[in-house]
Design an enzyme around this catalytic site. Structure first.
Site, PDB file in Angstrom:
ATOM      1  N   HIS A 152      -0.356   5.406   7.999  1.00 39.43           N
ATOM      2  CA  HIS A 152      -1.489   4.540   7.679  1.00 39.43           C
ATOM      3  C   HIS A 152      -1.545   3.439   8.732  1.00 39.43           C
ATOM      4  CE1 HIS A 152      -4.337   1.892   5.891  1.00 39.43           C
ATOM      5  NE2 HIS A 152      -3.447   0.920   5.824  1.00 39.43           N
ATOM      6  N   GLU A 160       0.811  -1.225   0.000  1.00 40.15           N
ATOM      7  CA  GLU A 160       0.000   0.000   0.000  1.00 40.15           C
ATOM      8  C   GLU A 160       0.848   1.281   0.000  1.00 40.15           C
ATOM      9  OE1 GLU A 160      -4.124  -0.666   1.735  1.00 40.15           O
ATOM     10  OE2 GLU A 160      -2.747  -0.990   3.431  1.00 40.15           O
ATOM     11  N   HIS A 178     -11.237  -1.122   6.796  1.00 41.08           N
ATOM     12  CA  HIS A 178      -9.795  -1.235   6.654  1.00 41.08           C
ATOM     13  C   HIS A 178      -9.052  -0.518   7.793  1.00 41.08           C
ATOM     14  CE1 HIS A 178      -6.144  -0.605   3.738  1.00 41.08           C
ATOM     15  NE2 HIS A 178      -5.775  -0.881   4.952  1.00 41.08           N
ATOM     16  N   HIS A 213      -4.318   0.596  11.293  1.00 42.12           N
ATOM     17  CA  HIS A 213      -5.608  -0.018  11.624  1.00 42.12           C
ATOM     18  C   HIS A 213      -5.908   0.310  13.088  1.00 42.12           C
ATOM     19  CE1 HIS A 213      -3.750  -3.082   8.659  1.00 42.12           C
ATOM     20  NE2 HIS A 213      -4.201  -2.032   8.008  1.00 42.12           N
TER      21      HIS A 213
END
Lengths: 237, 237, 237, 237
Positions: free
Chosen positions: B98, B79, B168, B100
């Site tokens: 980025h 990603e 996500h 979770h």
């Protein structure tokens, strides 16, 4: 010029900073102070830094207006006025903790009062006070960054032991460092319990008499837990 | 060929990876990047590995298309396009995280916006953006695994500081590594507080003016908490 | 007599036990097994002990009936039949984790299905299965303590990756130790996220196609997080 | 004069104090006792101190009236009457844990009963008892600080294994130190699970037969988890 503060008191304040961090009442932000032992018009507070890192040499003396006597160029907390104005308004207060204690925050932003769920939080018997900075100063950066705001916060606190600060955090007071730290930790515990209990059903809080009696008894037991915290932190070098 | 990135910047990126893990924003997955200090068309990001284990030698340089200049055969993150396309769309952004981040996830999957519960999250004043990958590419493996998806994510982010990614996780941006890490950590804190507050009652969030002012003040205090995090991580060898 | 299991596989199983404890999937109870690498009619499982304390010498070989080949008088788990009967029913399964993983329990006792909140739990795309022991054997001590109950549990599991056991816990399967451990950990994460999300609003889960694709991609990334877990556990002596 | 208690029993009691702290059942407050092994009219309990710090020399012998035989001037717990009166009323009880175990508190203050969510808490099959001190003694400091209150608490407990104390905490009993500690820890776990499950939907608890059978089986497995706890605590000086 005022006398140097008692060395043992300074050590206790350093310890208090570390305890607050260890128990999650403060993170990189928040601060604890104590009134000067021989000059009631002054208080001790760390320079602008994370509580977990505070050492003896980081403790600065302030007057009640929030002016540092011995900062020697070091940055000071933007919100030292919380401490000065509460010491001015409340001669009974010897120690102040300001934090963003996480479980307490939801109460301030929903306008709900902390109530004593169990005997450990008897000091909440009068409920928490609520400070709405918007009512005092309109749209701000939420910080109590001058004497006027500090005085307004102290007025909101009144005779209580804890004031919620909407959109910000809370401030707790005590008659000693030990009591203020105890209250800051158990306010956090009580907040979590109160949220959980409200989701389970109708909550039966301690009534005023129970709260007052529990608080009086618990004050005789604070040394027990302070000894635990002291040993857990270990040397403050 | 471009110049080597500043050594101090690389160190900060390594540190950032470790901080994100220590505070539970990332687990074995998630990644942080920084724009190259002397080549704005490039960015630095670890090779495909758990953030907690990142060392200096694991940092790879990418162009904005997500092509590695010096991977030397090492696997790279699927990603990386999240980073490249945000740097392309947002010249003001110098760092991207980025993750979770767990408390943030429930907001994305229920289509609710993060709002600033307290001054620490003033950077959420515009609310969070929401990226629905299904609208862009139908049924996917949920990953932003090419430039088209990265560009769509950057478009969803717009001028905000955080974009929720349905099913996500989320992506946060900042004007420096320090600010991006600060925002990633306090987005997680804010999400937990916001969930709790909503269960207690009607929530009074910071308004737009309060949020903007709080964010501006907090930016002057980030160094305080960064120093704490740096000491907690210790040597990155 | 069967051949000794691969030493590296035994080590992985020891490591798996420790990882499950470190991440709170098991406490003093629960167990993980792996199918014998050269004899598919046998599996490896620790003797009756806390997973956190398992060493190489504690691993015992069982046949699919749950009979130990080399227990040498040591106590074995009362619920070894969970493992044997699942290996019998599911040739694709190479590893099994049985636990009382805390956030998963509320789903079993309310008859709700785990659904994939995010891509990390794509393996839940078919939802969780539910095993009601009372339907099979009336009022029991809730344990899967014989082959008949093990076979009923395996039947309830069907082709899914996870079966909730009402009033007890859950069992997760995988095509390798790494995959089974990954699934056990992220089932726990997903359960917490799913509870939180349901309290926030209507939840948009991954659909079947998204879940299947996400699961396939994630399987290519498990080595990344396994390396982290391996380093965190350190030497298994 | 009575015989000295068994040294191994004293060590187990010290260990029990440390385990309760490690697992969050007690903080700086709460206490655990065991009935004297050769004099059923006496029990062993630490002097007034934080459980985490208890050593062999801190263990004091009390008679069932709560009078210390060998305190030698050391302060004793205000609530030693909880222990004495339960030992008097319940000859089957060999160990008692009193705590403010956090997840259990919300049940007492909302008048809800703990019920066994899973087999690990089969000992809750009869549900929890509830002690309302206000009914017995009006407005107090909430503490069980004399024999009359202790006897009232024991009466409320009846034949159950756990009694909720409104606005205070709870008390758990067992037929051995190991069983009492096991029950104290899993009462806390069960409380959290029960709160979560109630928010998810209608909860199917273990029925009376299941609970009784599960409790009987689990009693045969306590040694497994005790060994884990013992190793985690390590040397008790």
């Amino acid at each position: 010029m005022i006398a140097a503060a008692d060395r043992a008191l300074v050590d206790k304040l350093v310890l208090a900073n570390r305890i607050l961090y260890r128990y999650g009442v403060v993170d990189g932000f928040g601060h604890a102070s104590v009134r000067h032992d021989s000059s009631p018009g002054h208080f001790l507070l760390a320079r602008n830094m994370a509580p977990a890192l505070v050492r003896r040499d980081d403790i600065v003396t302030f007057d009640l207006d929030g002016t540092a006597l011995d900062a020697a160029g070091r940055r000071v907390y933007l919100e030292r006025f919380i401490h000065g104005e509460i010491y001015r308004a409340r001669p009974d207060v010897q120690a102040v903790v300001h934090s963003h204690s996480p479980n307490v925050i939801p109460f301030g932003v929903t306008g709900q009062s902390l109530q004593p769920v169990f005997h450990m939080s008897g000091f909440l018997g009068e409920g928490s006070a609520l400070f709405e900075i918007r009512d005092v100063a309109g749209d701000t950066d939420m910080l109590v960054s001058n004497n006027q705001l500090g005085a307004a916060l102290a007025a909101a606190l009144g005779s209580r032991s804890l004031v919620l600060m909407r959109g910000h955090g809370s401030t707790v007071v005590g008659a000693s460092i030990e009591q203020a730290i105890y209250r800051a930790l158990y306010a956090e515990v009580n907040a979590r319990l109160q949220m959980q209990a409200k989701m389970l059903g109708e909550v039966k809080y301690l009534n005023a008499q129970e709260a007052a009696k529990a608080a009086a008894t618990n004050d005789t037991q604070v040394a027990r837990v302070w000894e635990l915290w002291r040993q857990e932190i270990g040397s403050i070098e």
